[in-house]
Design a protein around this motif. Structure first.
Motif, PDB file in Angstrom:
ATOM      1  N   ARG A  90       7.500   5.105  -4.523  1.00 56.66           N
ATOM      2  CA  ARG A  90       6.643   6.295  -4.601  1.00 56.66           C
ATOM      3  C   ARG A  90       7.012   7.150  -5.815  1.00 56.66           C
ATOM      4  O   ARG A  90       6.134   7.639  -6.532  1.00 56.66           O
ATOM      5  N   GLU A 125       1.049  12.800  -5.853  1.00 51.03           N
ATOM      6  CA  GLU A 125       1.247  12.217  -4.530  1.00 51.03           C
ATOM      7  C   GLU A 125      -0.050  12.259  -3.718  1.00 51.03           C
ATOM      8  O   GLU A 125      -0.393  11.284  -3.021  1.00 51.03           O
ATOM      9  N   ALA A 144      -1.946   9.043  -2.300  1.00 56.03           N
ATOM     10  CA  ALA A 144      -2.144   8.915  -0.849  1.00 56.03           C
ATOM     11  C   ALA A 144      -3.623   8.798  -0.502  1.00 56.03           C
ATOM     12  O   ALA A 144      -3.993   8.234   0.537  1.00 56.03           O
ATOM     13  N   SER A 145      -4.479   9.312  -1.397  1.00 56.86           N
ATOM     14  CA  SER A 145      -5.920   9.295  -1.110  1.00 56.86           C
ATOM     15  C   SER A 145      -6.524   7.904  -1.278  1.00 56.86           C
ATOM     16  O   SER A 145      -7.679   7.673  -0.899  1.00 56.86           O
ATOM     17  N   THR A 190       0.860  -1.190   0.000  1.00 63.70           N
ATOM     18  CA  THR A 190       0.000   0.000   0.000  1.00 63.70           C
ATOM     19  C   THR A 190       0.894   1.238   0.000  1.00 63.70           C
ATOM     20  O   THR A 190       2.055   1.190   0.411  1.00 63.70           O
ATOM     21  N   TRP A 191       0.340   2.352  -0.464  1.00 62.76           N
ATOM     22  CA  TRP A 191       1.099   3.609  -0.580  1.00 62.76           C
ATOM     23  C   TRP A 191       1.782   3.995   0.737  1.00 62.76           C
ATOM     24  O   TRP A 191       2.944   4.412   0.745  1.00 62.76           O
ATOM     25  N   ASP A 192       1.063   3.839   1.850  1.00 64.35           N
ATOM     26  CA  ASP A 192       1.617   4.295   3.145  1.00 64.35           C
ATOM     27  C   ASP A 192       2.885   3.541   3.518  1.00 64.35           C
ATOM     28  O   ASP A 192       3.725   4.062   4.239  1.00 64.35           O
ATOM     29  N   ARG A 193       3.049   2.314   3.034  1.00 61.66           N
ATOM     30  CA  ARG A 193       4.260   1.538   3.356  1.00 61.66           C
ATOM     31  C   ARG A 193       5.279   1.577   2.212  1.00 61.66           C
ATOM     32  O   ARG A 193       6.343   0.957   2.308  1.00 61.66           O
TER      33      ARG A 193
END
Lengths: 475, 475
Positions: free
Chosen positions: A119, A139, A143-144, A110-113
């Protein structure tokens, strides 16, 4: 049985020194050296303790009556898998990939990790697809959670480094005529500031545009006109020409170019475009990596779904996690935190600039080449570090944890011994020897690109997790 | 000096066993083995008797005060010689070669002493130049002495196998920017039924016609548009890619093609001709041999004319004689009867079909690669015979008879040691170790073509003749 034998059995030590003793030593080499310095001969066993905590699961798996035949079948399927380049197409067309879905390297993420280079590559894909005008905007979108992220491996394909594939990018399509599988890989952009290393500046986006507008269509015509190109055979030749197929692909790139060239020069595109296409491919020694990777993937795919087999069919990294899958445990990923490679750095970059291990390219080691075939490519030590003795030792040690020797992919310097194929989770756990991978290193910050190349191993958690699952699956 | 030292001097054996003995063994290995089996350490000297009858001349040459500096200079010139491909031109234009003169490989030769493949190639050249309508007519003309035969080497160039060059054939032109020399070589025809192996059937003549009409002019435009191409650098890369530059040239061929390709695709010839040109080059793994050979010739030329130097600057064979020239003896050839190679045969051919050693390609060994670099190309043993240990041993043994290690041409598997450069006639005579050459084998009968590939040495007469001349030249 003679009378003497019978007496020896009753008193086992009698007669011990009546003949020349046969001495064996295990563990630290000083035991063997002490014997040898007294002019006696000694057989050394390269014994190592198993990985901590794997004892009970390992015992269950090793006792599984299915294992030997299942692994032999996995090896047979991996080593007989073919690989032919049959087409070049946009990802949207070949994979049905639609706007809003991006593929990436390694296990699910997932984006957060996501790490810096992952990225950066995702930001670049947003810009390339026209889904954002600036990196900041891209970005925010990412992130959304508005964008769907899926592993390349979940779509039967592979991508080097970040491995980001968006619908407008073109891919190589490869087929295994033996087992009927199909795989794919993106087209290679070259080195330095490139999307797969996390760079997304305008020159990166422009190059991707040219690749989709000119390179992809030209190669499509050339490959279709040439007919299936035997990439498995090219890999066999590469291994005789100093390429190990992961971080040396120069001979492979040139042989592949040679094979499409008679058709490519005759597809009817303007000569200045043709000139630019051959210059682009010829100046990128890694162009064939994106053909060796799906060739390795086809080998792994051929061995999927064999109950009782402890053979690894996938190794992949997303820049955060390292994940493996085995022939005996279906689609399950066994992951651990990706290690950071050690090696040589470009320019003024140093170890603090390097991202943890990233990319689907460890599929090459899964199939027996790359780091497993470094003995055949000693010049690679100038790129990834180590010396020639290390390169020879790396290949030799991989025979300890694999299932067989490839009948076609051979290492001339080892008297044409086949490369070690079919990593056995049980052998890894029993010896503690981890697969040897060589790899490019991405900068840890988004936008930087490549900072070096080096050597790395998977985290031990991949194998401890897999052996537990394999044990649970027994009886 | 202490009293003990003084006493030891007076009685030299006193104190011999007071400390650990230092043991050295020379000659047959059983002496060293006997010591080692008693757990003592021993230093082995690889001593061999000098070549019979060379003692007095060898003593004179070894005592020549000029020799060390002269050979160091020869090595320095050979190893710093550059090689750039600067043009492709007809032999008539570049060499001023006129109707009625043919060039050939090796030392000087007359028709009556010419072997089968040399006669076949000369017949083919007559047919190609339109100077005869049939082979019989060509043979009569050649036997009549109406045609002038001269070695390629007398015109600063080289030709593989028969090495026959006629005015209408095109040649590569190469320049050494360090020493200002120019060399050349014919264009490679491919394998099998080809002129240089002595075949002259219609397909051979037709191919030569296409090479002069289409291939040569296309390459001329491409090379001129590309600008000088660094062939010395290509040889350095070849040695890292399993080519030894004599009988493996696949990587070199592809790298060279890569370098001219952007210009070649843009010279404006019809696309079907362009397609045929890239197919012809790409399907001929030996195309680059005709670039490595003049590169080696430029190295030899750089070391010509150094009084007192015992370094070999030319080795060449005409199918009857093997000849060498040295840095210290000007234009003189030292010849002996060419040996017949031993190796592996194509199809149903066998040793009785092979012609004695032929061709200027032994210039590659003269410059330190080819047979001297077999360690870097272990896959070659499948072509020329032997095993991988032989290939490693061949390169290692050539350090015994050479002057230095090349600073740029390196062997990765030997931890990037430079190839052995500068064969020293004195070291050859002192050790009896002859240069190791690998080579294609021509059929002994005119018209047959290639029958195999193998291993061969120069006849000892080349070196006994040279050492006598070098001795005569001292003082």
């Amino acid at each position: 049985m003679t009378a003497t034998d019978s007496a020896s059995q009753a008193m086992p030590l009698r007669g011990l020194l009546a003949s020349e003793p046969q001495i064996a030593a295990a563990g630290a080499p000083m035991f063997a050296e002490a014997v040898r310095s007294q002019a006696a001969s000694v057989t050394e066993l390269d014994w190592r303790p198993p990985i901590d905590g794997t004892g009970p699961a390992l015992a269950t798996v090793m006792a599984d009556a299915r294992r030997e035949a299942a692994n032999a079948l996995a090896f047979e399927r991996m080593s007989t898998a073919g690989s032919e380049l049959v087409d070049v197409r946009p990802a949207s067309e070949m994979l049905g990939l639609t706007r809003g879905t991006f593929l990436h390297a390694g296990p699910p993420l997932t984006w957060d990790r996501a790490s810096g280079p992952m990225r950066g590559a995702l930001i670049g894909a947003m810009l390339f697809e026209g889904m954002a005008d600036t990196a900041q905007e891209a970005e925010r979108e990412l992130a959304s959670g508005a964008i769907t992220l899926e592993p390349c491996h979940h779509h039967r394909g592979v991508g080097p480094m970040a491995g980001v594939v968006s619908p407008s990018m073109w891919v190589f399509e490869l087929r295994d005529p033996t087992h009927g599988n199909t795989s794919w890989c993106s087209l290679n952009e070259g080195l330095g500031k490139v999307l797969r290393y996390g760079a997304y500046e305008q020159s990166v986006i422009d190059r991707l545009g040219w690749m989709s507008a000119v390179l992809g269509p030209a190669l499509q015509q050339a490959v279709r006109a040439t007919g299936p190109i035997d990439v498995k055979g090219i890999v066999a030749q590469m291994l005789q020409m100093g390429d190990e197929g992961h971080n040396r692909n120069r001979a492979g790139t040139l042989m592949w170019l040679r094979d499409v060239l008679p058709a490519l020069t005759n597809v009817g595109i303007p000569s200045d475009q043709l000139s630019e296409v051959v210059r682009f491919i010829g100046s990128n020694d890694h162009f064939a990596l994106n053909l060796t990777m799906p060739t390795a993937k086809l080998a792994g795919m051929a061995a999927e779904g064999i109950p009782g087999s402890t053979v690894v069919v996938t190794m992949a990294r997303n820049g955060t996690d390292f994940g493996i899958r085995t022939a005996g445990t279906g689609d399950a990923w066994f992951t651990g935190p990706a290690n950071t490679p050690e090696g040589l750095f470009l320019g003024s970059y140093g170890p603090e600039d390097a991202n943890p291990d990233i990319g689907d390219s460890a599929i090459t080691e899964t199939a027996g080449f790359g780091g497993f075939a470094m003995a055949t490519a000693p010049a690679i030590v100038k790129l990834v570090g180590g010396d020639v003795q290390f390169a020879l030792a790396a290949t030799r040690s991989m025979y300890e944890i694999t299932t067989g020797e490839h009948p076609v992919w051979q290492v001339p310097i080892l008297e044409f011994r086949g490369v070690p194929v079919g990593i056995d989770v049980a052998k890894v756990c029993r010896t503690g020897l981890l697969p040897q991978i060589n790899t490019g290193m991405a900068g840890a910050q988004a936008g930087v690109g490549q900072v070096g190349a080096g050597l790395v191993n998977p985290p031990v958690e991949c194998f401890t997790g897999a052996i537990e699952a394999l044990a649970a699956e027994v009886g």
